[in-house]
Design a protein around this motif. Structure first.
Motif, short mmCIF file in Angstrom:
data_model
loop_
_atom_site.label_atom_id
_atom_site.label_comp_id
_atom_site.label_asym_id
_atom_site.label_seq_id
_atom_site.Cartn_x
_atom_site.Cartn_y
_atom_site.Cartn_z
N GLY A 1 0.85 -1.20 0.00
CA GLY A 1 0.00 0.00 0.00
C GLY A 1 0.87 1.24 0.00
O GLY A 1 2.09 1.16 0.19
N GLY B 1 2.70 3.61 1.45
CA GLY B 1 3.24 3.84 2.79
C GLY B 1 3.73 5.26 2.99
O GLY B 1 3.99 5.68 4.12
N ARG B 2 3.89 5.97 1.89
CA ARG B 2 4.36 7.35 2.02
C ARG B 2 3.82 8.20 0.87
O ARG B 2 4.45 9.14 0.41
CB ARG B 2 5.87 7.39 2.03
CG ARG B 2 6.47 6.66 0.84
CD ARG B 2 7.87 7.03 0.69
NE ARG B 2 8.52 6.22 -0.31
CZ ARG B 2 9.74 6.43 -0.72
NH1 ARG B 2 10.42 7.42 -0.22
NH2 ARG B 2 10.28 5.66 -1.62
N ARG C 1 4.02 0.49 7.56
CA ARG C 1 4.78 -0.61 8.16
C ARG C 1 6.03 -0.12 8.94
O ARG C 1 7.15 -0.46 8.62
CB ARG C 1 5.22 -1.61 7.08
CG ARG C 1 4.07 -2.26 6.33
CD ARG C 1 4.57 -3.16 5.23
NE ARG C 1 5.26 -2.39 4.21
CZ ARG C 1 6.10 -2.89 3.34
NH1 ARG C 1 6.38 -4.17 3.35
NH2 ARG C 1 6.70 -2.12 2.43
N ALA D 1 7.74 2.43 8.80
CA ALA D 1 8.65 3.38 8.14
C ALA D 1 8.08 4.79 8.32
O ALA D 1 6.96 4.96 8.80
CB ALA D 1 8.81 3.03 6.69
N ASP D 2 8.86 5.80 7.94
CA ASP D 2 8.49 7.16 8.34
C ASP D 2 7.56 7.91 7.39
O ASP D 2 7.13 9.03 7.68
CB ASP D 2 9.78 8.00 8.57
CG ASP D 2 10.61 8.10 7.30
OD1 ASP D 2 10.19 7.57 6.24
OD2 ASP D 2 11.70 8.70 7.34
N GLY D 3 7.27 7.31 6.25
CA GLY D 3 6.35 7.99 5.32
C GLY D 3 6.99 9.14 4.56
O GLY D 3 6.32 9.88 3.86
N ARG D 4 8.29 9.28 4.70
CA ARG D 4 8.97 10.42 4.10
C ARG D 4 9.95 10.00 3.01
O ARG D 4 10.24 8.81 2.85
CB ARG D 4 9.70 11.21 5.19
CG ARG D 4 8.77 11.92 6.19
CD ARG D 4 7.91 12.94 5.49
NE ARG D 4 7.09 13.71 6.42
CZ ARG D 4 6.11 14.52 6.03
NH1 ARG D 4 5.82 14.66 4.75
NH2 ARG D 4 5.40 15.19 6.91
N ASN E 1 5.14 -2.60 -8.72
CA ASN E 1 5.72 -1.53 -9.53
C ASN E 1 5.43 -1.73 -11.01
O ASN E 1 6.19 -1.29 -11.86
CB ASN E 1 7.22 -1.45 -9.28
CG ASN E 1 7.55 -0.95 -7.88
OD1 ASN E 1 6.73 -0.30 -7.24
ND2 ASN E 1 8.73 -1.28 -7.39
N ASP F 1 7.60 4.19 -10.39
CA ASP F 1 8.46 3.97 -9.23
C ASP F 1 9.93 3.87 -9.57
O ASP F 1 10.51 2.78 -9.68
CB ASP F 1 8.00 2.74 -8.42
CG ASP F 1 6.97 3.15 -7.39
OD1 ASP F 1 6.67 4.36 -7.31
OD2 ASP F 1 6.45 2.29 -6.68
P1 AMP Z 1 8.96 1.00 -3.42
O1 AMP Z 1 10.22 0.28 -3.16
O2 AMP Z 1 9.11 2.50 -3.50
O3 AMP Z 1 8.19 0.45 -4.57
O4 AMP Z 1 8.07 0.80 -2.10
C1 AMP Z 1 7.68 -0.45 -1.62
C2 AMP Z 1 6.73 -0.26 -0.47
O5 AMP Z 1 7.38 0.35 0.64
C3 AMP Z 1 5.53 0.61 -0.76
O6 AMP Z 1 4.43 0.09 -0.07
C4 AMP Z 1 5.95 1.95 -0.21
O7 AMP Z 1 4.85 2.76 0.11
C5 AMP Z 1 6.71 1.53 1.03
N1 AMP Z 1 7.69 2.52 1.46
C6 AMP Z 1 8.87 2.82 0.89
N2 AMP Z 1 9.52 3.78 1.57
C7 AMP Z 1 8.73 4.13 2.62
C8 AMP Z 1 8.82 5.06 3.69
N3 AMP Z 1 9.87 5.86 3.83
N4 AMP Z 1 7.79 5.11 4.56
C9 AMP Z 1 6.73 4.33 4.44
N5 AMP Z 1 6.57 3.42 3.45
C10 AMP Z 1 7.56 3.31 2.54
#
Ligand code: AMP
Ligand code: MG
Length: 487
Positions: A90, A92-93, A122, A124-127, A253, A262
Motif C-alpha cells: 500500500g 506507505g508514504r 509498516r 517506516a516514516d512515510g517520508r 511496480n 516507481d
Molecule cells: P517501493 O520500493 O518505492 O516500490 O516501495 C515499496 C513499499 O514500501 C511501498 O508500499 C511503499 O509505500 C513503502 N515505502 C517505501 N519507503 C517508505 C517510507 N519511507 N515510509 C513508508 N513506506 C515506505
C-alpha cells in the motif's frame, strides 16, 4: 492567483471504491516547505496555469500544507511480489490528491510521494529524501523525452525536515502525475480481500477508466489481460531499446496503464553487459537488464492469476484460458524485439540472417565493453566523442556485413540512418552525470546542472553544438555503479 485561475478540476472516482481498497487520510503538514523544481511545461500540458503563482505558494500547495479545493486525499492499498515474495503493501508514504480532468477530458492522478505516514507505512516514516525524489523527477522526465510511457513529475518541494536513512537527508516531496496508479499489485490485493466483490469493482473501474472499448467484449477480463500484456511488451521493448534498467520490477511496480512507475534504484546501462544490475539489493540479478522480459512475463502471470475468477466461473477453465493467453507472450516479445533492433540498425524487410547479425553486434559490444548508446551513435555517424574501440577490426568487419544487409531491398544508407535516428537516442541520463547533478543539488543547493540537463534532454534524438559533454563516458577507471533503494 485564485484556485480557479490555476485550473484545477478534481473528480475523484477512485475514492468511491470500497473502503478496503483505500484509506482516506491527509498528508502530514511539513515544517518549512520550499520549492526546488516545478515543471511548468507539464502543468501546461495538463491544463494548469502556475505562471503567476510564486514559488512560496507552489511550495505550500505541493507539500500538502495547503491542499487545492476539490482534493480528497487517499492512500491506496495494494499487495505485491517483492523479489518473488508476496507481501501486503500500500501507499506507505504517498497520498493521492485526486484525479484532475484536463480540458480535453484527460484524467490524471495527482499524487504526493514522501508526504507522511499512512496505515500502510509498516513502521517506516512515510517520508522521502531530496536526492531520490530529484532522481525520480530527472529520470521520469528523461524517459518521457525519450518517448517512453511513464508517470511524470510535476514538482519537488523540500520539507525543511530531515529524514534518517543511512545518513541524514534533506526531506522532500515529489508530485507525480500518472494516468492512474492501478498496479498488478492492486489486483493481487483485491483478490485476497474478504469481499469477493472488491475484485469485481476494481476490475470494472479499471476497464471504465482505461479501456472502456472492451466493456462489451465477450470476455472483458481476457481482453484486459491481452491488452496489459501488449502494453507491457511495448514498454519493456522500449526499456531494452535505450538500455534502461528499472531495478525493482516487483508486481506492485507494474502498472495496468503500461506506464513506467516507481523510479528507485533504476539506471541506464553504459557499457553493454546483459547481466548489468545497478540496485544494491538485487543480489541475484533478478532484475538485470537481460532478465527484464522474463520478469515482465512472470509479473503478468501473477496478474493473470488475479483475473482468473473474472475470466470464468469455472476456475479450471479460467486458468486454462489465462495460460493460453500468457503463452503468446514469448513469441510476441521476440518478434517485437527483433523489429525494434532492426530499427536500431535501419534494416528494412526481412533477411534470414538478421537475428544473427544483431546478436553478433551485441556479442562484440559485450566482449569489448563498448558503450551501448554510443555504439549506435557511431553507426549513425552521430558520435561526437572519439573512441578507438570503434576502429577494432572485428567491429569494422561486422560493419561491412551490416552495410551490405542494410542495402538490401533497394535501401540506401541515408535511409537507414533516417530510420535509426528515431530509435537511437544520442543522449541518455548517464550515471556519472546524474550523480553529479544530484550531488550539486543536495550538497550545494545548485540546480544549474539539473536544469541544463533537463533542457538538453528535451530532444535526445537531436544533436547540438556542445553534445560531447553528455556523450562522453567516465574517463576514470570505472568502479561498479551501484544505486540504492535509499528512499
Ligand atoms: P517501493 O520500493 O518505492 O516500490 O516501495 C515499496 C513499499 O514500501 C511501498 O508500499 C511503499 O509505500 C513503502 N515505502 C517505501 N519507503 C517508505 C517510507 N519511507 N515510509 C513508508 N513506506 C515506505
Ligand atoms: Mg513501489
Amino acid at each position: 492567483m485564485s484556485e480557479k485561475q490555476i485550473g484545477w478540476k478534481f473528480d475523484n472516482t477512485y475514492a468511491k471504491l470500497p473502503d478496503s481498497l483505500l484509506t482516506k487520510i491527509k498528508p502530514t503538514p511539513v515544517k518549512s516547505p520550499e520549492t526546488v523544481i516545478f515543471n511548468h511545461d507539464l502543468s501546461k500540458e495538463i491544463g494548469l496555469d502556475f505562471s503567476n503563482v510564486d514559488n512560496k505558494e507552489i511550495a505550500l500547495i505541493f507539500s500538502g500544507n495547503k491542499l487545492p479545493l476539490g482534493t480528497e486525499t487517499i492512500s491506496q492499498a495494494y499487495a505485491g511480489h517483492q523479489f518473488g515474495h508476496f507481501t501486503v503493501l500500500g501507499d506507505g508514504r504517498a497520498h493521492l490528491l485526486g484525479e484532475h480532468v484536463t480540458q480535453n477530458e484527460r484524467r490524471v492522478d495527482i499524487q504526493f510521494k514522501g508526504s507522511g505516514p499512512t496505515p500502510y507505512s509498516r513502521n517506516a516514516d512515510g517520508r522521502a529524501g531530496l536526492g531520490p525524489m530529484l532522481r525520480e523527477y530527472l529520470i521520469s522526465e528523461s524517459m518521457n523525452s525519450l518517448g517512453i510511457s511513464t508517470t511524470r513529475s510535476l514538482a519537488v518541494v523540500k520539507t525543511g525536515e530531515e529524514v534518517t536513512r543511512e545518513t541524514k537527508l534533506k526531506g522532500a516531496i515529489l508530485t507525480r502525475i500518472a494516468s492512474s496508479h492501478i498496479r498488478v499489485g492492486t489486483f493481487q490485493y483485491a483478490l485476497i480481500t474478504k469481499d469477493r466483490n472488491n475484485l469485481n469493482k476494481l476490475f470494472n473501474y479499471t476497464i471504465q477508466r482505461h479501456y472502456p472499448h472492451i466493456k462489451n467484449a465477450k470476455s472483458p477480463a481476457t481482453e484486459l489481460l491481452k491488452i496489459v500484456i501488449e502494453k507491457q511488451i511495448n514498454l519493456i521493448i522500449d526499456w531494452m531499446r535505450v538500455g534502461f534498467i528499472h531495478g525493482v520490477m516487483n508486481t506492485d511496480n507494474m502498472t495496468i496503464s503500461g506506464e513506467t512507475i516507481d523510479y528507485g534504484p533504476c539506471a541506464f546501462m553504459d557499457t553493454y553487459d546483459p547481466k548489468t544490475v545497478f540496485s544494491s539489493i538485487d543480489l541475484h540479478g533478478r532484475y538485470a537488464y537481460y532478465n527484464q522480459p522474463a520478469i515482465a512475463k512472470w509479473n503478468l502471470e501473477r496478474f493473470a492469476e488475479s483475473l482468473i475468477p473474472l475470466i470464468n466461473k469455472d476456475e479450471n477453465l479460467g486458468l486454462e484460458i489465462a495460460s493460453e493467453v500468457m503463452n503468446s507472450f514469448t513469441e510476441k516479445y521476440k518478434r517485437s524485439w527483433l523489429e525494434m533492433m532492426k530499427k536500431k540498425l535501419g534494416l528494412i524487410g526481412n533477411d534470414l540472417n538478421d537475428q544473427n547479425l544483431i546478436l553478433d553486434l551485441l556479442t562484440w559490444m559485450h566482449k569489448n565493453k563498448a558503450d551501448y548508446t554510443n555504439t549506435f551513435c557511431n553507426l549513425m555517424n552521430k558520435l561526437s566523442v572519439k573512441n578507438k574501440i570503434f576502429n577494432d577490426q572485428d567491429f569494422l568487419i561486422w560493419k561491412k556485413k551490416w552495410e551490405k544487409r542494410a542495402a538490401l531491398n533497394g535501401n540506401t544508407l541515408a535511409n537507414s540512418h533516417e530510420i535509426m535516428k528515431n530509435a537511437n537516442p544520442l543522449l541518455i541520463p548517464r550515471n556519472h552525470i546524474v550523480e553529479k547533478i544530484l550531488r550539486d543539488a543536495e550538497e550545494k543547493n545548485n540546480l544549474d546542472g539539473l536544469n541544463e540537463f533537463l533542457k538538453v534532454m528535451k530532444d535526445p534524438y537531436k544533436t547540438f553544438p556542445k553534445i560531447e559533454k553528455f556523450q562522453s563516458t567516465p574517463h576514470t577507471k570505472k568502479e561498479t555503479y551501484v544505486t540504492y533503494c535509499g528512499t
